[in-house]
Design a protein around this motif. Structure first.
Motif, PDB file in Angstrom:
ATOM      1  N   LEU A  45      40.319  27.625  49.350  1.00 50.60           N
ATOM      2  CA  LEU A  45      39.096  27.860  50.115  1.00 50.60           C
ATOM      3  C   LEU A  45      38.803  26.419  50.746  1.00 50.60           C
ATOM      4  O   LEU A  45      38.914  25.364  50.177  1.00 50.60           O
ATOM      5  N   GLU A  49      33.110  27.349  51.821  1.00 43.73           N
ATOM      6  CA  GLU A  49      33.137  28.565  51.245  1.00 43.73           C
ATOM      7  C   GLU A  49      32.925  28.353  49.632  1.00 43.73           C
ATOM      8  O   GLU A  49      32.152  28.870  48.861  1.00 43.73           O
ATOM      9  N   ARG A  52      29.110  27.796  49.113  1.00 42.19           N
ATOM     10  CA  ARG A  52      28.407  28.926  48.836  1.00 42.19           C
ATOM     11  C   ARG A  52      28.637  29.564  47.758  1.00 42.19           C
ATOM     12  O   ARG A  52      27.912  30.277  47.043  1.00 42.19           O
TER      13      ARG A  52
END
Length: 145
Positions: A45, A49, A52
């Motif tokens: 990732l 991301e 998050r």
């Protein structure tokens, strides 16, 4: 025009009833993460991301932890564990929900401001650590600690 007004009123009443029904719930399903990750998945990732995911895990822990002695399950109401749903208890729970909401907003701001400066490996380590904590929370007192 009359039917539009009735429809709007009906939607308002349904949403009002829904919000009232959530006041006596410690926390709901929406705060819980849906997936746990492997290190390999996380390494694939991008940093945004990862941040998050990091934020979502912090939010779940921050929300659930204060209630851990009462419940580790979403959707549990005061009455489900024998607490009276009187105005004082509902007001206390409502104030706590507001405080948690403010705390999460502040925490999310802090994370979005500073965590991008962290090494990707440390963000991944943080996510994996938080996920282990969440797993332990979800297992509950009957689990293997």
């Amino acid at each position: 025009m009359k039917s539009v007004c009735i429809l709007i009123l009906a939607i308002f009443l349904v949403s009002l009833g829904y919000s009232q029904s959530k006041k006596n719930v410690f926390f709901d399903q929406s705060i819980l993460i849906g997936k746990f990750h492997t290190i390999d998945e996380l390494e694939d990732l991008k940093k945004g991301e990862l941040i998050r995911l990091y934020t979502q895990r912090v939010n779940e822990i921050t929300t659930v932890l204060p209630y851990l002695a009462l419940t580790n399950e979403a959707g549990v109401k005061l009455s489900d564990i024998g607490i009276k749903e009187n105005s004082d208890n509902l007001e206390s729970l409502d104030k706590h929900h507001e405080a948690i909401e403010e705390a999460l907003e502040s925490t999310n701001d802090l994370i979005s401001e500073f965590i991008p400066y962290a090494d990707t490996e440390k963000i991944i380590w943080g996510i994996l650590y938080f996920e282990e904590v969440i797993k332990k929370i979800r297992i509950g007192p009957s689990g293997n600690f």
